[in-house]
Design a protein around this motif. Structure first.
Motif, PDB file in Angstrom:
ATOM      1  N   PHE A   1       0.828  -1.219   0.000  1.00  0.00           N
ATOM      2  CA  PHE A   1       0.000   0.000   0.000  1.00  0.00           C
ATOM      3  C   PHE A   1       0.858   1.262   0.000  1.00  0.00           C
ATOM      4  CE2 PHE A   1      -2.982   3.016   2.200  1.00  0.00           C
ATOM      5  CZ  PHE A   1      -3.870   3.128   1.151  1.00  0.00           C
ATOM      6  N   LEU A   2       1.832   1.292   0.889  1.00  0.00           N
ATOM      7  CA  LEU A   2       2.682   2.484   1.004  1.00  0.00           C
ATOM      8  C   LEU A   2       3.496   2.698  -0.275  1.00  0.00           C
ATOM      9  CD1 LEU A   2       4.362   3.807   4.022  1.00  0.00           C
ATOM     10  CD2 LEU A   2       5.955   3.221   2.233  1.00  0.00           C
ATOM     11  N   SER A   3       3.984   1.612  -0.823  1.00  0.00           N
ATOM     12  CA  SER A   3       4.830   1.734  -2.010  1.00  0.00           C
ATOM     13  C   SER A   3       4.012   2.124  -3.238  1.00  0.00           C
ATOM     14  CB  SER A   3       5.559   0.418  -2.269  1.00  0.00           C
ATOM     15  OG  SER A   3       6.330   0.098  -1.161  1.00  0.00           O
ATOM     16  N   ILE A   4       2.767   1.624  -3.307  1.00  0.00           N
ATOM     17  CA  ILE A   4       1.896   2.010  -4.431  1.00  0.00           C
ATOM     18  C   ILE A   4       1.728   3.525  -4.427  1.00  0.00           C
ATOM     19  CG2 ILE A   4      -0.514   1.971  -5.228  1.00  0.00           C
ATOM     20  CD1 ILE A   4      -0.569  -1.013  -4.521  1.00  0.00           C
ATOM     21  N   ALA A   5       1.483   4.043  -3.217  1.00  0.00           N
ATOM     22  CA  ALA A   5       1.301   5.488  -3.098  1.00  0.00           C
ATOM     23  C   ALA A   5       2.551   6.226  -3.569  1.00  0.00           C
ATOM     24  CB  ALA A   5       0.985   5.833  -1.650  1.00  0.00           C
ATOM     25  N   GLY A   6       3.691   5.707  -3.197  1.00  0.00           N
ATOM     26  CA  GLY A   6       4.946   6.353  -3.571  1.00  0.00           C
ATOM     27  C   GLY A   6       5.160   6.333  -5.068  1.00  0.00           C
ATOM     28  N   LEU A   7       4.931   5.170  -5.671  1.00  0.00           N
ATOM     29  CA  LEU A   7       5.155   5.035  -7.108  1.00  0.00           C
ATOM     30  C   LEU A   7       4.127   5.844  -7.905  1.00  0.00           C
ATOM     31  CD1 LEU A   7       7.284   3.600  -8.769  1.00  0.00           C
ATOM     32  CD2 LEU A   7       5.697   1.724  -9.111  1.00  0.00           C
ATOM     33  N   LEU A   8       2.932   5.889  -7.347  1.00  0.00           N
ATOM     34  CA  LEU A   8       1.880   6.692  -7.994  1.00  0.00           C
ATOM     35  C   LEU A   8       2.334   8.150  -8.116  1.00  0.00           C
ATOM     36  CD1 LEU A   8      -1.872   6.557  -6.883  1.00  0.00           C
ATOM     37  CD2 LEU A   8      -0.801   8.705  -7.425  1.00  0.00           C
ATOM     38  N   ARG A   9       2.843   8.686  -7.037  1.00  0.00           N
ATOM     39  CA  ARG A   9       3.254  10.101  -7.037  1.00  0.00           C
ATOM     40  C   ARG A   9       4.425  10.334  -7.983  1.00  0.00           C
ATOM     41  NH1 ARG A   9       2.818  12.654  -1.078  1.00  0.00           N
ATOM     42  NH2 ARG A   9       4.085  14.223  -2.108  1.00  0.00           N
ATOM     43  N   ILE A  10       5.362   9.399  -7.952  1.00  0.00           N
ATOM     44  CA  ILE A  10       6.545   9.585  -8.817  1.00  0.00           C
ATOM     45  C   ILE A  10       6.160   9.466 -10.289  1.00  0.00           C
ATOM     46  CG2 ILE A  10       8.700   8.427  -9.519  1.00  0.00           C
ATOM     47  CD1 ILE A  10       8.940   7.963  -6.352  1.00  0.00           C
ATOM     48  N   THR A  11       5.337   8.454 -10.607  1.00  0.00           N
ATOM     49  CA  THR A  11       4.913   8.275 -11.995  1.00  0.00           C
ATOM     50  C   THR A  11       4.093   9.483 -12.455  1.00  0.00           C
ATOM     51  OG1 THR A  11       4.729   5.942 -11.487  1.00  0.00           O
ATOM     52  CG2 THR A  11       3.842   6.625 -13.586  1.00  0.00           C
ATOM     53  N   ARG A  12       3.243   9.945 -11.546  1.00  0.00           N
ATOM     54  CA  ARG A  12       2.385  11.091 -11.903  1.00  0.00           C
ATOM     55  C   ARG A  12       3.235  12.320 -12.259  1.00  0.00           C
ATOM     56  NH1 ARG A  12       0.650  15.407  -9.134  1.00  0.00           N
ATOM     57  NH2 ARG A  12      -1.328  16.361  -9.776  1.00  0.00           N
ATOM     58  N   SER A  13       4.171  12.646 -11.377  1.00  0.00           N
ATOM     59  CA  SER A  13       4.963  13.851 -11.662  1.00  0.00           C
ATOM     60  C   SER A  13       5.855  13.644 -12.885  1.00  0.00           C
ATOM     61  CB  SER A  13       5.768  14.289 -10.442  1.00  0.00           C
ATOM     62  OG  SER A  13       6.400  13.196  -9.873  1.00  0.00           O
ATOM     63  N   SER A  14       6.350  12.446 -13.053  1.00  0.00           N
ATOM     64  CA  SER A  14       7.191  12.153 -14.209  1.00  0.00           C
ATOM     65  C   SER A  14       6.379  12.245 -15.507  1.00  0.00           C
ATOM     66  CB  SER A  14       7.781  10.760 -14.019  1.00  0.00           C
ATOM     67  OG  SER A  14       8.566  10.415 -15.087  1.00  0.00           O
ATOM     68  N   MET A  15       5.155  11.742 -15.418  1.00  0.00           N
ATOM     69  CA  MET A  15       4.256  11.812 -16.583  1.00  0.00           C
ATOM     70  C   MET A  15       3.911  13.263 -16.912  1.00  0.00           C
ATOM     71  SD  MET A  15       3.127   9.303 -18.431  1.00  0.00           S
ATOM     72  CE  MET A  15       1.489   9.659 -19.013  1.00  0.00           C
ATOM     73  N   LEU A  16       3.640  14.019 -15.859  1.00  0.00           N
ATOM     74  CA  LEU A  16       3.286  15.425 -16.084  1.00  0.00           C
ATOM     75  C   LEU A  16       4.439  16.161 -16.765  1.00  0.00           C
ATOM     76  CD1 LEU A  16       1.377  16.399 -12.787  1.00  0.00           C
ATOM     77  CD2 LEU A  16       0.429  16.152 -15.085  1.00  0.00           C
ATOM     78  N   GLU A  17       5.635  15.806 -16.321  1.00  0.00           N
ATOM     79  CA  GLU A  17       6.816  16.436 -16.929  1.00  0.00           C
ATOM     80  C   GLU A  17       6.932  16.045 -18.406  1.00  0.00           C
ATOM     81  OE1 GLU A  17      10.387  15.669 -14.649  1.00  0.00           O
ATOM     82  OE2 GLU A  17      11.562  16.460 -16.328  1.00  0.00           O
ATOM     83  N   SER A  18       6.718  14.747 -18.668  1.00  0.00           N
ATOM     84  CA  SER A  18       6.791  14.264 -20.047  1.00  0.00           C
ATOM     85  C   SER A  18       5.717  14.906 -20.911  1.00  0.00           C
ATOM     86  CB  SER A  18       6.594  12.752 -20.085  1.00  0.00           C
ATOM     87  OG  SER A  18       7.724  12.124 -19.630  1.00  0.00           O
ATOM     88  N   LEU A  19       4.512  15.000 -20.328  1.00  0.00           N
ATOM     89  CA  LEU A  19       3.394  15.551 -21.108  1.00  0.00           C
ATOM     90  C   LEU A  19       3.606  17.022 -21.472  1.00  0.00           C
ATOM     91  CD1 LEU A  19       0.383  13.812 -19.278  1.00  0.00           C
ATOM     92  CD2 LEU A  19       1.070  13.476 -21.651  1.00  0.00           C
ATOM     93  N   GLY A  20       4.489  17.666 -20.735  1.00  0.00           N
ATOM     94  CA  GLY A  20       4.768  19.076 -21.028  1.00  0.00           C
ATOM     95  C   GLY A  20       5.909  19.263 -22.012  1.00  0.00           C
ATOM     96  N   GLN A  21       6.492  18.175 -22.476  1.00  0.00           N
ATOM     97  CA  GLN A  21       7.657  18.270 -23.382  1.00  0.00           C
ATOM     98  C   GLN A  21       7.242  18.638 -24.819  1.00  0.00           C
ATOM     99  OE1 GLN A  21      10.979  17.749 -22.459  1.00  0.00           O
ATOM    100  NE2 GLN A  21      10.176  17.661 -20.360  1.00  0.00           N
ATOM    101  N   ASP A  22       8.208  19.163 -25.550  1.00  0.00           N
ATOM    102  CA  ASP A  22       7.946  19.606 -26.932  1.00  0.00           C
ATOM    103  C   ASP A  22       7.513  18.455 -27.829  1.00  0.00           C
ATOM    104  OD1 ASP A  22       8.574  22.118 -26.185  1.00  0.00           O
ATOM    105  OD2 ASP A  22      10.636  22.089 -26.989  1.00  0.00           O
ATOM    106  N   TYR A  23       8.162  17.286 -27.629  1.00  0.00           N
ATOM    107  CA  TYR A  23       7.840  16.182 -28.544  1.00  0.00           C
ATOM    108  C   TYR A  23       6.399  15.707 -28.367  1.00  0.00           C
ATOM    109  CZ  TYR A  23       8.811  13.000 -24.621  1.00  0.00           C
ATOM    110  OH  TYR A  23       8.793  12.359 -23.424  1.00  0.00           O
ATOM    111  N   ILE A  24       5.827  15.922 -27.197  1.00  0.00           N
ATOM    112  CA  ILE A  24       4.428  15.549 -26.966  1.00  0.00           C
ATOM    113  C   ILE A  24       3.522  16.518 -27.737  1.00  0.00           C
ATOM    114  CG2 ILE A  24       2.601  15.394 -25.195  1.00  0.00           C
ATOM    115  CD1 ILE A  24       4.530  13.058 -25.077  1.00  0.00           C
ATOM    116  N   ARG A  25       3.946  17.803 -27.640  1.00  0.00           N
ATOM    117  CA  ARG A  25       3.165  18.817 -28.383  1.00  0.00           C
ATOM    118  C   ARG A  25       3.201  18.486 -29.875  1.00  0.00           C
ATOM    119  NH1 ARG A  25       5.831  23.562 -27.025  1.00  0.00           N
ATOM    120  NH2 ARG A  25       5.375  23.093 -24.877  1.00  0.00           N
ATOM    121  N   THR A  26       4.381  18.070 -30.330  1.00  0.00           N
ATOM    122  CA  THR A  26       4.541  17.703 -31.744  1.00  0.00           C
ATOM    123  C   THR A  26       3.636  16.521 -32.093  1.00  0.00           C
ATOM    124  OG1 THR A  26       6.861  18.298 -31.488  1.00  0.00           O
ATOM    125  CG2 THR A  26       6.264  17.135 -33.505  1.00  0.00           C
ATOM    126  N   ALA A  27       3.653  15.515 -31.195  1.00  0.00           N
ATOM    127  CA  ALA A  27       2.831  14.324 -31.439  1.00  0.00           C
ATOM    128  C   ALA A  27       1.360  14.700 -31.539  1.00  0.00           C
ATOM    129  CB  ALA A  27       3.039  13.312 -30.333  1.00  0.00           C
TER     130      ALA A  27
END
Lengths: 332, 619
Positions: free
Chosen positions: A208-234
């Motif tokens: 349970f604790l680790s799911i929460a941790g990975l969720l937060r890390i994946t979320r912020s990492s995804m948000l960062e990726s989604l803001g990248q230029d190549y995503i805008r291009t896609a």
């Protein structure tokens, strides 16, 4: 790795040097009636508790080199045997726990990022917060009370009594020490299911604790990726949102998540102490707790060595896998 | 959908409750407790958890008659020796046992008188430091300078004329330094071997001196008197029974004891497996001489968490569990669970507080300034009778029993517990809380100086023991209530540190207890009252000096006669002396509490039985 382990064990031994022989003898004496007629001095002499710690450390290292971790005073058998019996159980628990962590944690992280600031994102953030806030012993006891005490579904321990009779019978082969796997290899499907049933509660607590941790890390990492230029291009190319998220953003976002998941696996091994104790699970964690409680320093040292080895090897694997996943690391 | 879920939940809940009502594992009896089994070797074990495991597998020569701790029944001996039938002779120095024939060990070997003699001799030569061998050594080895001998080492050193046992050997080895020392060791064994005689099917024990508690020491429950299979033991690497090798098998380390994890007895259960630190499983022995047990498997599990044990009991996955007294109300009133009221079952345990008459003052943080100046206490503070009496009157005995033991205990009136020879509930009386009297004694002490200046010291208890913690807190609270200048600090210490300070004589006042080794008052009078006792000898030089004069002659006299009435009178006198001189602050003698599923039949209480007798149980 040997240097790290040497340093670690030396440190633990060094701390025992602050203890007087009378303090060390407490591991051998549990009641005042054992203290009659000068027995304490005899025990001190017999086990060499008055020898200086460098000498004792040297003797312990010498034993270690020959595969002898010493004698566990809490379980009354060689530490190496305890570790051999209990380590597979802990590995089993941790493997079962890391599976939902990786799949659910990453999936929820991606979902949260894809619905940034939406209702789902908010709910998942609360879930992540809960995961961080609820201590393992509280969650564990709650699960034990509800799922076993009230509903009677998921008992603690590693398996029921009837399954133990089969598991410990002479005809049952212990190929790996990983009980579920051994049950399958012996063709004992009901034993396999019973062991699985006993794993649910500790796996839930541990993950349970680790799911929460990975969720937060994946979320912020995804948000960062989604803001990248190549995503805008896609997106500009007219790709569907599913393809953008899954094919372009997720792959890059998974790099840090994978690294963290590896470290989480190592962290979980350390976190099993509480979980195994609550659920009476016979792994290395419950042994560590018992050894510490009963001043079994050979046991504590043995566990420290195993955790040390696992941590060093785990970090090495994470570093290698990071290089495999992200070619830039190799280039760098 | 919701309706379907609701029905599903209801079905599951009903199923769960039906499961609760059914007898679980009908052929298996499961006990969940907290003790860690240290060993399976009868010569090593000196703890209740190990004793319980050995009880199931090993038999002794005689056994207690059900719940009685005063009457015996035959076991591997077909007779209980008595003076009446001529099997106790020479004023209690000779005991004759007729060994039962046709008894099988679990491996198929047949019991012989040689096995009986070997078992006792092995315990005597094994003699691990801190172990139970002293209980056989005291009656069976000749005295030295009028004092009982607790260890075979004492005779070896005496015969060789050396200072310490280790002087006999080449350093770091078990090889005697010379032929003379080797001969002394062999001669030492001769003292052991001459105790036993085999005549046909009888084993005759010739004691060098009468020893009234001998039969208790040999009765079932005392694993040091358990009978093992000589052939099997030797085959597994134990002492071969020879006079010229015994020292190689003497006082071994745990890892070098070949019998520590294997068993072969004549008892009703065979060891199936021992998963160290977790559980031990026994299987019924169908060839048991008294008939096979009613259950097929007996399991003792170690589960440290009370919540887990309780849930297992409620769910029917455990048949009986250990419940600490503070949780007893949590298991009362649950359908299908019996809580046996403890009032009829006094344990043979005494818990008390000790006064250290000569506190070690060097580097001792527990006595403050070490002077009577209001910031500490002098090292001989508790050698003062008025001070001790004041503390006796200060303690709230009734509140302690009611609140801490929840009424499941009595206040002892001396070292001899209720249920034992020499216990008289009226003589001496117990102390009761009387703050006025306490103040009176405090004012009297040190000619009023103490009352004027006050005192400051620390009581230490071993951490995790909430009962002792509360007792210490009670002393603190009432001392301050009597006089605000009376400061008692309470400190918890880990067992290691507690032991360190205890052995160094630094603790001014502390709490410990004593559990019977055998149900004879000597087992309590000696450790508490004697100047050489396990406790008496640690209460400071002043106590030792005082006890030598006032207590030792009586303690010794109690063992010189086998007449129960005379012995009872002596123990009563010792208790009166302890009361008059306020030697100890007696806290409680707890009652046993047994918690089990209602389907368990056949349980009975015996204060000397370590744990459960699975042989008597059925479902």
């Amino acid at each position: 790795m040997p240097v790290t382990l040497l340093g670690l064990t030396f440190l633990i031994f060094f701390f025992t040097s602050f203890l007087s022989p009378y303090q060390l003898v407490s591991a051998y004496v549990t009641s005042p009636r054992e203290l009659q007629a000068g027995n304490v001095d005899k025990i001190i002499e017999k086990y060499g508790l008055n020898q200086n710690f460098i000498f004792r450390y040297g003797r312990w290292i010498d034993g270690l080199v020959h595969g002898n971790f010493g004698w566990s005073l809490s379980l009354n058998e060689p530490v190496s045997k305890v570790l051999e019996q209990r380590f597979p159980a802990t590995i089993e628990l941790t493997i079962y726990a890391i599976i939902p962590v990786i799949f659910i944690g990453i999936w929820l992280g991606v979902v949260a990022a894809s619905h940034h600031n939406g209702v789902i994102d908010q709910v998942l953030r609360v879930v992540a917060l809960l995961g961080y806030s609820v201590p393992a012993f509280v969650l564990g006891l709650l699960l034990l009370f509800i799922l076993y005490g009230v509903l009677g579904w998921l008992p603690p321990g590693r398996m029921d009594q009837w399954a133990q009779m089969i598991y410990y019978a002479k005809s049952f082969h212990h190929y790996t020490g990983i009980a579920t796997l051994d049950a399958l290899l012996n063709g004992r499907i009901w034993v396999f299911l019973d062991i699985l049933k006993h794993l649910i509660d500790p796996v839930l607590t541990l993950s349970f604790l680790s799911i929460a941790g990975l969720l937060r890390i994946t979320r912020s990492s995804m948000l960062e990726s989604l803001g990248q230029d190549y995503i805008r291009t896609a997106r500009a190319k007219g790709l569907s949102e599913r393809v953008v998220v899954n094919k372009h953003a997720k792959r890059n976002a998974l790099i840090p998540a994978t690294t963290v998941a590896g470290l989480m696996f190592i962290g979980m091994l350390g976190g099993v102490i509480i979980t195994e104790t609550i659920f009476n699970y016979p792994g290395i964690g419950s042994f560590a707790a018992q050894a510490a409680e009963q001043f079994d320093y050979a046991g504590v040292l043995g566990v420290a060595v195993v955790f040390g080895i696992v941590t060093v090897i785990g970090n090495l694997i994470v570093d290698i896998s990071y290089a495999i996943i992200d070619p830039r690391v190799r280039v760098g | 959908m919701k309706k379907a879920l609701a029905i599903l939940m209801a079905v599951l809940l009903v199923g769960a409750f039906i499961g609760m009502a059914q007898v679980s594992n009908p052929n298996t009896m499961i006990e969940e407790t907290i003790g860690t089994i240290a060993t399976l070797d009868p010569a090593w074990g000196y703890d209740t958890a190990s004793g319980e495991a050995m009880w199931q597998v090993y038999d002794n020569l005689i056994q207690y008659d059900g719940p009685s701790i005063k009457k015996f029944l035959p076991m591997l001996s077909t007779n209980v020796p008595s003076a009446k039938d001529g099997t106790i002779l020479d004023n209690g120095k000779t005991y004759i046992f007729h060994i039962r024939q046709g008894v099988y060990f679990h491996n198929g070997d047949i019991l012989t008188p040689e096995d009986v003699v070997y078992s006792f001799e092995r315990t005597l030569i094994f003699d691990r430091a801190g172990g139970p061998s002293w209980m056989l050594a005291e009656p069976m080895l000749p005295m030295i300078n009028g004092a009982y001998v607790d260890s075979i080492e004492q005779w070896a050193t005496k015969l060789a004329g050396v200072k310490s046992y280790s002087d006999l050997f080449i350093k770091g080895t078990r090889t005697p330094k010379n032929a003379k020392y080797k001969q002394a060791l062999i001669d030492t064994f001769k003292l052991v071997s001459k105790v036993f005689e085999i005549k046909g099917n009888d084993v005759i024990i010739h004691l060098p001196h009468p020893y009234p508690p001998l039969l208790f020491i040999l009765a079932h429950g005392a694993n040091w008197g358990a009978i093992i299979d000589k052939k099997w033991a030797v085959a597994n690497g134990a002492w071969p029974g020879t006079a010229d090798t015994w020292w190689k098998y003497h006082n071994p380390t745990r890892e070098k004891d070949p019998l520590y994890s294997i068993m072969n007895g004549t008892g009703p259960f065979v060891l199936e497996r021992w998963t160290k630190g977790r559980e031990i499983v026994f299987k019924r022995f169908d060839e048991y001489w008294a008939g096979p047990a009613k259950i097929e498997y007996a399991v003792i599990k170690r589960i440290n968490e009370f919540t887990t044990r309780k849930l297992d009991l409620v769910r029917g996955n455990a048949d009986m569990i250990y419940v600490p007294i503070q949780y007893i109300n949590q298991v009362k009133g649950i359908k299908g669970i019996d809580v046996t009221p403890g009032k009829g079952f006094p344990t043979l345990t005494i818990i008390n507080m000790f006064f250290n008459w000569t506190i070690a003052s060097k580097g001792n943080p527990y006595i403050g300034s070490g002077k009577l100046d209001g910031n500490g206490i002098p090292p001989d503070f508790f050698a003062n009778l008025d001070v001790r009496k004041a503390f006796e009157y200060l303690f709230p005995y009734k509140a302690f029993i009611d609140q801490v033991n929840l009424g499941h205990a009595i206040t002892p009136n001396g070292a001899i517990p209720k249920g034992m020879l020499g216990y008289n509930p009226k003589v001496p009386p117990t102390y009761h809380q009387d703050l006025a009297k306490a103040a009176e004694y405090f004012k009297k002490a040190y000619n009023g100086e103490l009352w004027k200046k006050g005192f400051k010291f620390t009581i230490v208890y071993n951490s995790g023991n909430t009962q002792r913690q509360t007792a210490c807190e009670m002393v603190r609270a009432f001392a301050r209530k009597i006089n605000p200048k009376f400061i008692v600090n309470v400190k918890s210490e880990l067992w290691a540190s507690f032991l360190d300070d205890y052995l160094a004589g630094k603790l001014p006042m502390f709490s410990l207890g004593w559990l019977a080794d055998y149900p004879d008052p000597y087992d309590f009078a000696q450790p508490y009252y004697s100047s050489t006792g396990a406790y008496g000898s640690t209460l400071g030089a002043a106590y030792v000096k005082w006890a030598k004069v006032h207590m030792d002659p009586l303690v010794n006299a109690s063992m010189k006669t086998t007449d129960p009435q005379k012995r009872a009178a002596i123990y009563e006198k010792l208790n009166v002396l302890a009361y008059d001189n306020a030697l100890f602050l007696w806290l409680d003698q707890p009652y046993a509490v047994h918690v089990q599923r209602s389907w368990v039949k056949g349980w009975y209480y015996n204060a000397m039985r370590p744990g459960v007798d699975f042989y008597s149980l059925s479902k």
